[in-house]
Design a protein around this motif. Structure first.
Motif, PDB file in Angstrom:
ATOM      1  N   GLU A 189     168.371  16.529  -0.721  1.00  0.00           N
ATOM      2  CA  GLU A 189     167.920  15.828  -2.171  1.00  0.00           C
ATOM      3  C   GLU A 189     166.359  15.499  -2.066  1.00  0.00           C
ATOM      4  OE1 GLU A 189     169.117  11.935  -4.560  1.00  0.00           O
ATOM      5  OE2 GLU A 189     170.007  12.097  -2.730  1.00  0.00           O
ATOM      6  N   HIS A 190     165.754  16.018  -3.233  1.00  0.00           N
ATOM      7  CA  HIS A 190     164.442  15.639  -3.390  1.00  0.00           C
ATOM      8  C   HIS A 190     164.288  14.238  -4.444  1.00  0.00           C
ATOM      9  CE1 HIS A 190     159.944  16.157  -3.840  1.00  0.00           C
ATOM     10  NE2 HIS A 190     160.179  16.072  -5.210  1.00  0.00           N
ATOM     11  N   VAL A 191     163.661  13.472  -4.012  1.00  0.00           N
ATOM     12  CA  VAL A 191     163.627  12.124  -4.959  1.00  0.00           C
ATOM     13  C   VAL A 191     162.141  11.755  -5.274  1.00  0.00           C
ATOM     14  CG1 VAL A 191     164.034   9.546  -4.489  1.00  0.00           C
ATOM     15  CG2 VAL A 191     165.464  11.064  -3.460  1.00  0.00           C
ATOM     16  N   GLU A 192     162.077  11.433  -6.479  1.00  0.00           N
ATOM     17  CA  GLU A 192     160.529  11.060  -7.036  1.00  0.00           C
ATOM     18  C   GLU A 192     160.942   9.997  -7.969  1.00  0.00           C
ATOM     19  OE1 GLU A 192     158.059  14.277  -8.753  1.00  0.00           O
ATOM     20  OE2 GLU A 192     158.735  15.568  -7.418  1.00  0.00           O
ATOM     21  N   VAL A 193     160.363   8.767  -7.455  1.00  0.00           N
ATOM     22  CA  VAL A 193     160.681   7.571  -8.216  1.00  0.00           C
ATOM     23  C   VAL A 193     159.306   6.824  -8.608  1.00  0.00           C
ATOM     24  CG1 VAL A 193     161.781   5.204  -8.164  1.00  0.00           C
ATOM     25  CG2 VAL A 193     162.972   7.442  -7.066  1.00  0.00           C
ATOM     26  N   GLU A 194     159.351   6.236  -9.743  1.00  0.00           N
ATOM     27  CA  GLU A 194     158.213   5.356 -10.179  1.00  0.00           C
ATOM     28  C   GLU A 194     158.695   3.992 -10.009  1.00  0.00           C
ATOM     29  OE1 GLU A 194     155.885   6.694 -13.597  1.00  0.00           O
ATOM     30  OE2 GLU A 194     155.598   8.573 -12.592  1.00  0.00           O
ATOM     31  N   LEU A 228     164.809   5.084   9.019  1.00  0.00           N
ATOM     32  CA  LEU A 228     165.309   4.704   7.821  1.00  0.00           C
ATOM     33  C   LEU A 228     166.638   5.454   7.532  1.00  0.00           C
ATOM     34  CD1 LEU A 228     162.008   5.030   5.843  1.00  0.00           C
ATOM     35  CD2 LEU A 228     163.395   2.857   6.090  1.00  0.00           C
ATOM     36  N   ALA A 229     166.628   6.682   8.052  1.00  0.00           N
ATOM     37  CA  ALA A 229     167.913   7.747   8.096  1.00  0.00           C
ATOM     38  C   ALA A 229     169.044   6.716   8.597  1.00  0.00           C
ATOM     39  CB  ALA A 229     167.524   9.047   8.576  1.00  0.00           C
ATOM     40  N   LEU A 268     171.977  11.477   6.806  1.00  0.00           N
ATOM     41  CA  LEU A 268     171.506  12.554   7.890  1.00  0.00           C
ATOM     42  C   LEU A 268     170.132  12.436   8.439  1.00  0.00           C
ATOM     43  CD1 LEU A 268     173.735  15.468   6.832  1.00  0.00           C
ATOM     44  CD2 LEU A 268     174.186  13.712   8.393  1.00  0.00           C
ATOM     45  N   THR A 269     169.240  12.647   7.480  1.00  0.00           N
ATOM     46  CA  THR A 269     167.776  12.593   7.641  1.00  0.00           C
ATOM     47  C   THR A 269     166.741  12.212   6.476  1.00  0.00           C
ATOM     48  OG1 THR A 269     167.438  14.924   6.878  1.00  0.00           O
ATOM     49  CG2 THR A 269     167.926  14.739   9.352  1.00  0.00           C
ATOM     50  N   VAL A 270     165.701  11.756   6.926  1.00  0.00           N
ATOM     51  CA  VAL A 270     164.625  11.432   5.980  1.00  0.00           C
ATOM     52  C   VAL A 270     163.343  12.543   6.283  1.00  0.00           C
ATOM     53  CG1 VAL A 270     163.092   9.826   4.892  1.00  0.00           C
ATOM     54  CG2 VAL A 270     165.434   8.901   5.490  1.00  0.00           C
ATOM     55  N   ASP A 271     163.476  13.454   5.635  1.00  0.00           N
ATOM     56  CA  ASP A 271     162.667  14.874   6.076  1.00  0.00           C
ATOM     57  C   ASP A 271     161.215  14.454   5.883  1.00  0.00           C
ATOM     58  OD1 ASP A 271     164.617  16.047   7.150  1.00  0.00           O
ATOM     59  OD2 ASP A 271     165.310  16.483   4.994  1.00  0.00           O
ATOM     60  N   SER A 272     160.920  13.635   4.649  1.00  0.00           N
ATOM     61  CA  SER A 272     159.642  13.134   4.397  1.00  0.00           C
ATOM     62  C   SER A 272     159.461  12.093   3.372  1.00  0.00           C
ATOM     63  CB  SER A 272     159.009  14.206   3.506  1.00  0.00           C
ATOM     64  OG  SER A 272     159.374  14.693   2.482  1.00  0.00           O
ATOM     65  N   LEU A 273     158.378  11.203   3.367  1.00  0.00           N
ATOM     66  CA  LEU A 273     158.438   9.847   2.681  1.00  0.00           C
ATOM     67  C   LEU A 273     156.902   9.682   2.469  1.00  0.00           C
ATOM     68  CD1 LEU A 273     159.662   7.515   0.976  1.00  0.00           C
ATOM     69  CD2 LEU A 273     160.081   6.336   3.298  1.00  0.00           C
ATOM     70  N   LEU A 323     157.201   6.991  -5.423  1.00  0.00           N
ATOM     71  CA  LEU A 323     157.326   7.488  -4.141  1.00  0.00           C
ATOM     72  C   LEU A 323     158.058   9.295  -4.364  1.00  0.00           C
ATOM     73  CD1 LEU A 323     160.551   7.652  -2.979  1.00  0.00           C
ATOM     74  CD2 LEU A 323     160.437   5.350  -3.159  1.00  0.00           C
ATOM     75  N   VAL A 324     157.780   9.859  -3.294  1.00  0.00           N
ATOM     76  CA  VAL A 324     158.282  11.102  -3.178  1.00  0.00           C
ATOM     77  C   VAL A 324     158.818  11.346  -1.739  1.00  0.00           C
ATOM     78  CG1 VAL A 324     157.791  13.539  -3.201  1.00  0.00           C
ATOM     79  CG2 VAL A 324     156.525  12.016  -4.557  1.00  0.00           C
ATOM     80  N   ALA A 325     160.148  11.640  -1.741  1.00  0.00           N
ATOM     81  CA  ALA A 325     160.698  12.010  -0.402  1.00  0.00           C
ATOM     82  C   ALA A 325     161.781  12.972  -0.550  1.00  0.00           C
ATOM     83  CB  ALA A 325     161.652  10.377  -0.075  1.00  0.00           C
ATOM     84  N   ASP A 326     162.196  13.657   0.612  1.00  0.00           N
ATOM     85  CA  ASP A 326     162.899  14.705   0.725  1.00  0.00           C
ATOM     86  C   ASP A 326     164.005  14.045   1.941  1.00  0.00           C
ATOM     87  OD1 ASP A 326     162.228  16.918  -0.676  1.00  0.00           O
ATOM     88  OD2 ASP A 326     160.378  16.847   0.444  1.00  0.00           O
ATOM     89  N   VAL A 327     165.263  13.947   1.514  1.00  0.00           N
ATOM     90  CA  VAL A 327     166.142  13.580   2.525  1.00  0.00           C
ATOM     91  C   VAL A 327     167.389  14.426   2.558  1.00  0.00           C
ATOM     92  CG1 VAL A 327     165.674  11.067   1.811  1.00  0.00           C
ATOM     93  CG2 VAL A 327     167.312  12.218   0.688  1.00  0.00           C
ATOM     94  N   THR A 328     168.382  14.393   3.515  1.00  0.00           N
ATOM     95  CA  THR A 328     169.608  15.094   3.430  1.00  0.00           C
ATOM     96  C   THR A 328     170.807  14.040   3.828  1.00  0.00           C
ATOM     97  OG1 THR A 328     168.182  17.036   4.547  1.00  0.00           O
ATOM     98  CG2 THR A 328     170.654  17.000   4.977  1.00  0.00           C
TER      99      THR A 328
END
Length: 188
Positions: free
Chosen positions: A87-92, A38-39, A45-50, A70-75
């Protein structure tokens, strides 16, 4: 990367018929290989969690309505310095899938399709399957900061635009005749 172009990086196909009349809840977690793919797909750079949780329910006769979070941590790379920017992402999100929705232009007028306040047309439910992983990946992509910037990152002075020259001063009020050119410059 050599992967089949038709298989999403984060694929979790679900048959519409498996939802049942009471609906169901699906929990998704991307593994390290899926996050790396996905990254690459999103050029970050990275998708650290999804992780995501999706509530599914029947919609109309053969469709599916889903409501998820969804909750994700990306760089990502800073647009100025290329430094890593976490970046911390939280989306409904909510989506509707219906068979035959690939012909949405036939059921929605042009005004409805381009009305930002209007209802979104349904997504196509092809062969009775919706790929929940790909839905989550799409929602993540739409939620990423398009211009990530590291704290304190500034554009170097050599690359900043020059201050604009002072605009021509407008003639004093009442002396400007915008239609004078049409009349050959004559006053009437």
């Amino acid at each position: 990367m050599n992967r089949d172009q038709n298989v999403p990086e984060f694929s979790r196909p679900l048959k519409a018929e498996s939802v049942g009349p009471r609906g169901r809840i699906e929990k998704l977690t991307a593994n390290p290989a899926e996050r790396a793919a996905l990254a690459e797909r999103f050029s970050i750079l990275t998708v650290d969690s999804l992780v995501a949780e999706i509530e599914l329910r029947p919609h109309r006769r053969d469709g599916i309505a889903l409501k998820g979070r969804l909750v994700a941590d990306v760089t990502q790379a800073c647009v100025v310095s290329l430094e890593p920017v976490p970046e911390h992402v939280e989306v409904e999100f909510e989506r509707v899938f219906e068979p035959g929705a690939e012909n949405a232009d036939a059921t929605f007028s042009v005004e409805e399709l381009f009305d930002p306040e209007g209802e979104d047309p349904p997504d196509p439910l092809i062969d009775g399957i919706v790929d929940l992983g790909d839905v989550v990946a799409e929602e993540l992509a739409l939620s990423l900061d398009p211009y990530p910037r590291a704290p304190g990152a500034e554009i170097p002075a050599a690359y900043r635009p020059e201050p604009e020259a002072e605009a021509e001063k407008a003639p004093p009020q009442g002396t400007h005749r915008p239609f004078a050119v049409l009349k050959g410059g004559r006053d009437t």
